[in-house]
Write a protein that holds these residues in place. Structure first.
Motif, PDB file in Angstrom:
ATOM      1  N   GLY A   1       0.786  -1.219   0.000  1.00 24.12           N
ATOM      2  CA  GLY A   1       0.000   0.000   0.000  1.00 24.12           C
ATOM      3  C   GLY A   1       0.818   1.269   0.000  1.00 24.12           C
ATOM      4  O   GLY A   1       0.245   2.360   0.047  1.00 24.12           O
TER       5      GLY A   1
ATOM      6  N   SER B   1       0.058   3.212  -4.965  1.00 22.89           N
ATOM      7  CA  SER B   1      -1.235   2.729  -5.417  1.00 22.89           C
ATOM      8  C   SER B   1      -1.067   1.635  -6.460  1.00 22.89           C
ATOM      9  O   SER B   1      -0.060   1.568  -7.174  1.00 22.89           O
ATOM     10  N   CYS B   2      -2.077   0.785  -6.552  1.00 20.45           N
ATOM     11  CA  CYS B   2      -2.052  -0.296  -7.538  1.00 20.45           C
ATOM     12  C   CYS B   2      -2.092   0.270  -8.949  1.00 20.45           C
ATOM     13  O   CYS B   2      -1.455  -0.270  -9.867  1.00 20.45           O
TER      14      CYS B   2
ATOM     15  N   GLN C   1      -2.020  -6.130  -3.946  1.00 24.07           N
ATOM     16  CA  GLN C   1      -3.132  -5.198  -3.761  1.00 24.07           C
ATOM     17  C   GLN C   1      -3.987  -5.130  -5.029  1.00 24.07           C
ATOM     18  O   GLN C   1      -4.442  -4.061  -5.431  1.00 24.07           O
TER      19      GLN C   1
ATOM     20  N   GLU D   1      -7.481  -3.281  -5.724  1.00 22.21           N
ATOM     21  CA  GLU D   1      -7.598  -1.850  -5.988  1.00 22.21           C
ATOM     22  C   GLU D   1      -7.606  -1.525  -7.476  1.00 22.21           C
ATOM     23  O   GLU D   1      -7.856  -0.384  -7.862  1.00 22.21           O
TER      24      GLU D   1
ATOM     25  N   SER E   1     -11.591  -9.063  -0.566  1.00 17.82           N
ATOM     26  CA  SER E   1     -10.664  -8.778  -1.658  1.00 17.82           C
ATOM     27  C   SER E   1     -10.798  -9.796  -2.775  1.00 17.82           C
ATOM     28  O   SER E   1     -10.708  -9.467  -3.967  1.00 17.82           O
TER      29      SER E   1
END
Length: 632
Positions: free
Chosen positions: A300, A303-304, A334, A337, A414
């Motif tokens: 994190g 950002s993805c 991640q 996202e 997720s």
């Protein structure tokens, strides 16, 4: 900006012509050539302060001639730096600033203007000014660090580069919230750091702690990389701020090589431009790989979406496989996202003729699924763990249990998001005529069954794939549709699938079966269902006494793939469609066997066995459906 004047005439500033005119006042017995410029100068003022010139003059074969010539072709900093040193030797005032301090220091070192030659020589004065003033100011340090790029070897040997980097890192670590130290901010609020280190601070109300990122983004990649390493090694800057700084730098220097849809911006390149394009691509490749090596380790921190942009750029710039795999690993951590457009990575491989790099997305999904996330149920407790918890209070046990459930539900959530993401990604790549069936199935099957609450998006992807690949034979279409669970289709999807002539017969039969069961439930006729149908519903995990709510089908799809329930065929026309499919399917018989003797799957055998004659069963389904519709 700091300035310093050295010399005996502080009110006078002389140009290069003024240095040359000194020869008219004294004996001009020395000619110095620096690159394309020649200077007629008197020996004594220069030789008294420059040890190198002393040695060159003594070693010159024409030392007895009237005008001795000294060649300095490799003088660091060129003509400007030499004139600064020459003015100092003649007592002419020189003005120093962050823009010329590095060149002047290298030139003075080249001429060996040290304290051993004469007290108060130029090297010592430049060192005092550099350490006491330049390195104390944020803007001055950044500017001086940028100028070392022109003289990298000299700056490294003299420790100028390393001292600038250490000073920048120290300021970032010691003043993380002082926005006024920023070059861009200081131009707006007119704050500065004076030579003695005092600051006129005007704190920004937002308390932006990443004030240094935009200023450092002006550095070249090698200097930026070393500076960021020094900042990270301090251990005081949060990883998310490091990630924001890297994003600012990448946005500043990496070109926008893809458009909004993720497709390549193609343009013609002439043969004469190929070499320069290759050099630019090599430069961008080095920059991207350096940014990847600086990414913080924590999940994190960036950002993805930013990671996937870097991954797209790495594909286009042909970055190293290690950089691609590192980015894929970080994206996998991640992936929930991401968006569909983020995953549409152009494929430039000569061995892959698909539009998008599906293999890379598969690697990302494998990384995501291998995180070792717990299933959406409470983990079993061992006897030893139970014995340890017996001594704790009931409150602590309850808190731990709630925390465990929260972490499990987050992991489950997720996977639900990624399942939706994959199904919508399949809808995009299914339009590619070169997208192989095995890759489609592998992508769909990598998602666990519990992660798909409904199969509507997956059905849309299958329908799009069948339309884009009309060459598929019956066995391939059956193989494709095995990944579809008809029980998880909404009423709207069932109505569409029942009339979809591209689907195999077994899928249409299953869809009609569950549609009839659902229609009976909705019409309040659950108790009137035949015993054999109730048993089949129970065998497939459906409670015949519990109403089934329609599943959500909200998703963004192309207009040509949208479904409409207003123009559907009547039940009578649907029965005609199915009878036609029964007649066309030459490998279908009452025993549920193909002509080669291979049996169908167990679910289809069950449907065909209740009742024994398939057509009687289907006619019963249609009559039930007609009664439910007339009642409504």
């Amino acid at each position: 900006m700091k300035f310093m004047k050295l010399g005996s005439r502080p009110d006078t500033f002389y140009t290069a012509e003024a240095v040359r005119s000194v020869s008219s006042e004294v004996s001009s017995d020395l000619i110095i050539q620096v690159k394309g410029s020649r200077y007629l100068l008197h020996k004594f003022p220069l030789l008294s302060k420059c040890l190198r010139l002393q040695r060159l003059c003594s070693e010159s074969p024409d030392s007895s001639s009237q005008h001795q010539i000294v060649q300095l072709p490799d003088f660091p900093g060129g003509v400007e730096a030499f004139e600064l040193c020459a003015k100092f030797c003649y007592g002419i005032t020189i003005t120093l600033s962050p823009y010329n301090i590095v060149a002047a220091r290298c030139g003075a070192e080249y001429l060996q203007m040290t304290e051993e030659v004469e007290k108060g020589n130029l090297v010592q004065k430049l060192e005092v000014f550099f350490n006491s003033c330049i390195l104390r100011g944020w803007k001055d340090t950044i500017v001086s660090l940028q100028t070392t790029k022109a003289l990298p070897m000299w700056s490294e040997d003299l420790g100028i580069t390393s001292r600038c980097i250490e000073a920048v890192a120290a300021k970032v670590l010691s003043h993380p919230s002082k926005v006024s130290l920023s070059q861009s901010h200081s131009r707006r609020v007119k704050d500065d750091v004076s030579c003695n280190g005092t600051e006129s601070l005007r704190h920004n109300k937002s308390g932006n702690k990443g004030w240094w990122a935009e200023d450092l983004a002006e550095l070249s990649i090698d200097l930026y990389w070393r500076t960021m390493i020094a900042i990270k090694s301090g251990g005081k800057i949060p990883s998310n701020l490091i990630g924001d700084a890297l994003k600012i730098y990448a946005s500043r220097w990496l070109p926008n090589i893809t458009n909004k849809g993720g497709h390549l911006k193609k343009h013609a390149v002439s043969d004469s431009e190929l070499e320069s394009v290759g050099e630019i691509a090599s430069k961008h490749r080095l920059l991207l790989e350096s940014v990847v090596s600086l990414l913080p380790a924590g999940k994190g921190a960036v950002s993805c979406g930013f990671l996937l942009k870097l991954l797209k750029a790495s594909n286009i710039l042909n970055a190293s496989s290690s950089s691609k795999m590192e980015l894929a690993r970080r994206v996998g951590l991640q992936l929930e996202e991401a968006s569909v457009n983020d995953l549409l990575i152009p494929s430039l491989s000569y061995t892959n003729d698909t539009v998008y790099d599906v293999e890379l997305v598969m690697s990302i999904l494998e990384q995501f699924m291998s995180q070792g996330q717990s299933p959406p149920t409470s983990p079993a407790r061992s006897r030893m763990a139970f014995e340890r918890r017996r001594s704790r209070s009931a409150e602590n046990i309850n808190l731990e249990f709630q925390e465990s459930r929260r972490s499990s539900s987050a992991s489950h959530s997720s996977k639900l998001k990624v399942a939706k993401l994959v199904d919508r990604y399949l809808q995009e790549v299914a339009r590619d005529a070169n997208f192989h069936l095995s890759k489609f199935i592998a992508l769909a099957e990598i998602i666990p069954d519990f992660a798909r609450h409904d199969h509507d998006d997956l059905y849309r992807a299958i329908d799009i794939y069948l339309k884009a690949h009309p060459e598929l034979n019956k066995s391939e279409r059956k193989r494709l549709c095995r990944i579809l669970d008809c029980k998880k289709l909404s009423m709207e999807a069932c109505m569409h699938a029942a009339q979809n002539e591209l689907l195999p017969l077994r899928v249409v039969v299953q869809v009609l079966f569950f549609e009839q069961a659902r229609a009976a439930q909705a019409g309040g006729k659950v108790t009137d269902l035949p015993t054999n149908i109730k048993a089949l519903l129970t065998a497939h995990g459906i409670d015949p006494l519990k109403p089934t709510a329609p599943l959500s089908t909200t998703t963004s799809i192309h207009a040509e793939d949208n479904w409409s329930v207003t123009n559907f065929k009547s039940p009578k026309s649907r029965s005609s469609t199915l009878r036609m499919k029964l007649a066309e399917d030459d490998d279908f018989n009452q025993n549920g066997l193909t002509h080669d003797g291979i049996g169908r799957n167990s679910r289809f055998k069950t449907i065909c066995a209740i009742p024994t004659q398939p057509k009687k069963m289907l006619s019963k389904f249609w009559s039930t459906n007609r009664a439910a519709i007339e009642k409504n």
